[in-house]
Design a protein around this motif. Structure first.
Motif, PDB file in Angstrom:
ATOM      1  N   LEU A  41      -1.903  10.202 -14.050  1.00 30.02           N
ATOM      2  CA  LEU A  41      -2.632  10.503 -12.588  1.00 30.02           C
ATOM      3  C   LEU A  41      -3.988  11.049 -12.727  1.00 30.02           C
ATOM      4  O   LEU A  41      -4.821  10.788 -12.192  1.00 30.02           O
ATOM      5  CB  LEU A  41      -1.525  11.478 -11.547  1.00 30.02           C
ATOM      6  N   SER A  90      -5.404  15.077  -0.300  1.00 32.66           N
ATOM      7  CA  SER A  90      -4.269  15.392  -1.026  1.00 32.66           C
ATOM      8  C   SER A  90      -4.361  16.787  -1.010  1.00 32.66           C
ATOM      9  O   SER A  90      -3.302  17.488  -1.326  1.00 32.66           O
ATOM     10  CB  SER A  90      -4.327  14.634  -2.515  1.00 32.66           C
ATOM     11  N   ALA A 135      -4.174   3.327  -6.074  1.00 33.32           N
ATOM     12  CA  ALA A 135      -3.141   2.488  -6.346  1.00 33.32           C
ATOM     13  C   ALA A 135      -3.493   1.327  -7.118  1.00 33.32           C
ATOM     14  O   ALA A 135      -2.668   1.329  -8.257  1.00 33.32           O
ATOM     15  CB  ALA A 135      -2.552   1.746  -4.921  1.00 33.32           C
ATOM     16  N   GLU A 157       5.864   5.568  -5.442  1.00 36.17           N
ATOM     17  CA  GLU A 157       5.289   5.755  -4.062  1.00 36.17           C
ATOM     18  C   GLU A 157       3.934   5.690  -3.970  1.00 36.17           C
ATOM     19  O   GLU A 157       3.395   5.478  -2.688  1.00 36.17           O
ATOM     20  CB  GLU A 157       5.888   7.129  -3.606  1.00 36.17           C
ATOM     21  N   TYR A 158       3.008   5.730  -5.257  1.00 34.86           N
ATOM     22  CA  TYR A 158       1.663   5.945  -4.759  1.00 34.86           C
ATOM     23  C   TYR A 158       1.032   4.366  -4.870  1.00 34.86           C
ATOM     24  O   TYR A 158      -0.186   4.213  -4.320  1.00 34.86           O
ATOM     25  CB  TYR A 158       0.959   6.462  -6.104  1.00 34.86           C
ATOM     26  N   CYS A 159       1.902   3.404  -5.238  1.00 30.48           N
ATOM     27  CA  CYS A 159       1.277   2.086  -5.217  1.00 30.48           C
ATOM     28  C   CYS A 159       2.135   1.013  -4.763  1.00 30.48           C
ATOM     29  O   CYS A 159       1.783  -0.318  -5.402  1.00 30.48           O
ATOM     30  CB  CYS A 159       0.522   1.926  -6.595  1.00 30.48           C
ATOM     31  N   LEU A 166       6.253   7.110  -9.661  1.00 25.86           N
ATOM     32  CA  LEU A 166       4.861   6.942  -9.445  1.00 25.86           C
ATOM     33  C   LEU A 166       4.999   5.484  -8.336  1.00 25.86           C
ATOM     34  O   LEU A 166       3.648   5.546  -7.899  1.00 25.86           O
ATOM     35  CB  LEU A 166       4.035   6.386 -10.696  1.00 25.86           C
ATOM     36  N   ARG A 208      -7.310   4.946  -1.107  1.00 26.49           N
ATOM     37  CA  ARG A 208      -5.751   4.622  -1.339  1.00 26.49           C
ATOM     38  C   ARG A 208      -5.498   3.618  -2.142  1.00 26.49           C
ATOM     39  O   ARG A 208      -4.945   3.469  -3.206  1.00 26.49           O
ATOM     40  CB  ARG A 208      -4.797   4.975  -0.129  1.00 26.49           C
TER      41      ARG A 208
END
Length: 138
Positions: A27, A53, A92, A122-124, A120, A88
């Motif tokens: 991250l 964030s 991602a 959920e981020y992408c 991870l 975002r």
């Protein structure tokens, strides 16, 4: 919750610590790349995404005002939402690239499993789904 038979609890804890440290490092690299891209292109993707964030409840119109003060440029709430959407997507994509590069020969399945293991996905997830539908972008 008990560990599966034969799994040493100390080893499991060490593995979890390693995964957590790796997750944070990946991250961090992603944030660093987004910040470098912003400096190069002079588009506030890093700034807007970082602001969101750190302060998720901040309304877009207030973000616009703060960005105007910070960057000396005019922003509307709609601008902020569009920048946030694009940021975002870029975040991602960068995260997927970083994780894919950490796998020896990444297949879609291995990449998704690694993202799940490192918490991870959920981020992408939407970006990963788009990658499935076409070749990975360069």
């Amino acid at each position: 919750m008990t560990e599966p038979a034969g799994k040493d609890p100390k080893l499991a804890a060490a593995e979890q610590d390693f995964d957590n440290a790796l997750r944070e490092e990946l991250l961090r690299q992603c944030w660093d790349r987004l910040e470098a891209w912003e400096q190069q292109k002079e588009r506030p993707y890093y700034t807007v995404l970082r602001m969101r964030s750190e302060r998720p409840g901040l309304p877009s119109h207030r973000m616009a005002r703060e960005l105007e003060e910070r960057l000396g440029r005019s922003f509307t709430a709609d601008n902020v939402r569009q920048i946030l959407h694009r940021a975002r997507e870029m975040f991602a994509g960068r995260l997927l690239e970083i994780v894919a590069n950490s796998i020896t020969i990444p297949s879609q399945e291995e990449l998704e499993n690694e993202l799940i293991r490192l918490n991870l996905l959920e981020y992408c997830k939407p970006t990963l789904d788009r990658w499935r539908d076409c070749e990975r972008p360069e």
